[in-house]
Motif scaffolding. Sequence first.
Motif, PDB file in Angstrom:
ATOM      1  N   ALA A  39       0.827  -1.208   0.000  1.00 48.23           N
ATOM      2  CA  ALA A  39       0.000   0.000   0.000  1.00 48.23           C
ATOM      3  C   ALA A  39       0.859   1.253   0.000  1.00 48.23           C
ATOM      4  N   VAL A  40       1.958   1.224   0.742  1.00 47.30           N
ATOM      5  CA  VAL A  40       2.859   2.385   0.783  1.00 47.30           C
ATOM      6  C   VAL A  40       3.554   2.571  -0.558  1.00 47.30           C
ATOM      7  N   ILE A  41       4.079   1.483  -1.106  1.00 43.56           N
ATOM      8  CA  ILE A  41       4.807   1.567  -2.374  1.00 43.56           C
ATOM      9  C   ILE A  41       3.904   2.044  -3.504  1.00 43.56           C
ATOM     10  N   MET A  42       2.673   1.545  -3.549  1.00 44.23           N
ATOM     11  CA  MET A  42       1.737   1.962  -4.590  1.00 44.23           C
ATOM     12  C   MET A  42       1.071   3.299  -4.254  1.00 44.23           C
ATOM     13  N   GLY A  43       0.923   3.589  -2.952  1.00 42.89           N
ATOM     14  CA  GLY A  43       0.174   4.763  -2.539  1.00 42.89           C
ATOM     15  C   GLY A  43       0.923   6.077  -2.636  1.00 42.89           C
ATOM     16  N   VAL A  44       2.235   6.056  -2.404  1.00 47.76           N
ATOM     17  CA  VAL A  44       3.003   7.305  -2.452  1.00 47.76           C
ATOM     18  C   VAL A  44       2.929   7.963  -3.828  1.00 47.76           C
ATOM     19  N   PRO A  45       3.266   7.250  -4.906  1.00 49.76           N
ATOM     20  CA  PRO A  45       3.142   7.903  -6.223  1.00 49.76           C
ATOM     21  C   PRO A  45       1.701   8.243  -6.592  1.00 49.76           C
ATOM     22  N   ALA A  46       0.752   7.380  -6.191  1.00 51.24           N
ATOM     23  CA  ALA A  46      -0.654   7.664  -6.485  1.00 51.24           C
ATOM     24  C   ALA A  46      -1.118   8.913  -5.749  1.00 51.24           C
ATOM     25  N   GLY A 173      -3.225   2.697  -9.484  1.00 52.11           N
ATOM     26  CA  GLY A 173      -2.631   3.232  -8.265  1.00 52.11           C
ATOM     27  C   GLY A 173      -3.643   3.504  -7.182  1.00 52.11           C
ATOM     28  N   VAL A 174      -4.755   4.133  -7.545  1.00 54.74           N
ATOM     29  CA  VAL A 174      -5.785   4.468  -6.559  1.00 54.74           C
ATOM     30  C   VAL A 174      -6.412   3.201  -5.997  1.00 54.74           C
ATOM     31  N   TYR A 175      -6.761   2.272  -6.871  1.00 56.08           N
ATOM     32  CA  TYR A 175      -7.423   1.050  -6.419  1.00 56.08           C
ATOM     33  C   TYR A 175      -6.521   0.204  -5.525  1.00 56.08           C
ATOM     34  N   THR A 176      -5.282  -0.037  -5.972  1.00 52.26           N
ATOM     35  CA  THR A 176      -4.390  -0.884  -5.173  1.00 52.26           C
ATOM     36  C   THR A 176      -4.050  -0.237  -3.835  1.00 52.26           C
ATOM     37  N   THR A 177      -3.948   1.085  -3.801  1.00 48.74           N
ATOM     38  CA  THR A 177      -3.683   1.766  -2.529  1.00 48.74           C
ATOM     39  C   THR A 177      -4.807   1.511  -1.536  1.00 48.74           C
ATOM     40  N   VAL A 215       8.736  -8.881  -4.830  1.00 49.51           N
ATOM     41  CA  VAL A 215       8.698  -9.824  -5.942  1.00 49.51           C
ATOM     42  C   VAL A 215       7.265 -10.200  -6.315  1.00 49.51           C
ATOM     43  N   ALA A 216       6.463 -10.605  -5.332  1.00 52.35           N
ATOM     44  CA  ALA A 216       5.112 -11.088  -5.623  1.00 52.35           C
ATOM     45  C   ALA A 216       4.081  -9.961  -5.683  1.00 52.35           C
ATOM     46  N   GLN A 217       4.088  -9.086  -4.661  1.00 51.91           N
ATOM     47  CA  GLN A 217       3.045  -8.059  -4.589  1.00 51.91           C
ATOM     48  C   GLN A 217       3.227  -6.975  -5.659  1.00 51.91           C
TER      49      GLN A 217
END
Length: 293
Positions: A39-46, A173-177, A215-217
């Motif tokens: 969530a952090v990795i995808m959420g920061v750029p989003a 990005g929005v959805y995965t966050t 690797v997986a997420q």
Amino acid sequence: MNYLLAALGIIGVSASGPIMAATAAPALAIAFWRNSLGAVIMGVPAGIRQRTRFRQLGTAEYQWSAIAAVALALHFACFISALKLTSVAAAAALVCLQAAWIAFFQLFGGIRPARAVLGGLGTALAGVLVISGFDLTVSPEAILGDGLAVAGGALAALYTMAGGQARRTMSTGVYTTLCYGACALLLAVMCAALGQPLTGFDGRAWLGILAVTLVAQIMGHSIFNHLLATISPLVVSMIILLEIPGAAVLAAVFLGEKLPGGTYVGLGLILAGQAVVVLRQGRSGVKAPRPPQ
């Protein structure tokens, strides 16, 4: 470029099972940290690029994201627990039955599957019975693991269907966050309720948690979610089926996992049956399943 991303995605999802099986931490804790970091990795750029989009989300988008998050949390709880009880190859194959589960759930929506789909479902079911039959000779724990993996596949199908609704109007990005973040909160509550610690692991366990996240997420499922914008869901679904032999090979090489010969027959039946289901759904105009996050 898409072919390179698809190859990386296959490596990512195939490595998921072996990495989590080798990580000495509670199942729910692994799932919590995997989703929290994701969530952090995808959420920061989003958050930087689409800050206003988060404020514009409607009730339906939040509802579908919440349903997806609940299904995802339970999916991970079942799947990672299964990896601790049965073989990585069997768990990966059984959890990949999500395409068959989606075809089954569509019956309740008034969509009758074609005969070819029923044949594919029957073939995949035969594979499940073959694997379970051989695991019965291994240990009762392996049978329990098989059951959890099958449940994990059903939950992945529910996640896929809810996520498909949410993704109609939401970016990756929005959805995965939202989904990863809500999933992590649910897993934290489950860890507290069941008394499973979230910290206190050794260095190797933390390395495994970080590896499965990256690797997986991120390299695995999030890449496939991105590819859905340029590659049809049918093609993506077919590519993801390569996780079954991929996980079996990686578990054999890196974990020294040896399976009874008959188990490989079951893996083959599941792979073949799933392929028929996905292909036939695509030809009939039924939306093929999206990958689990």
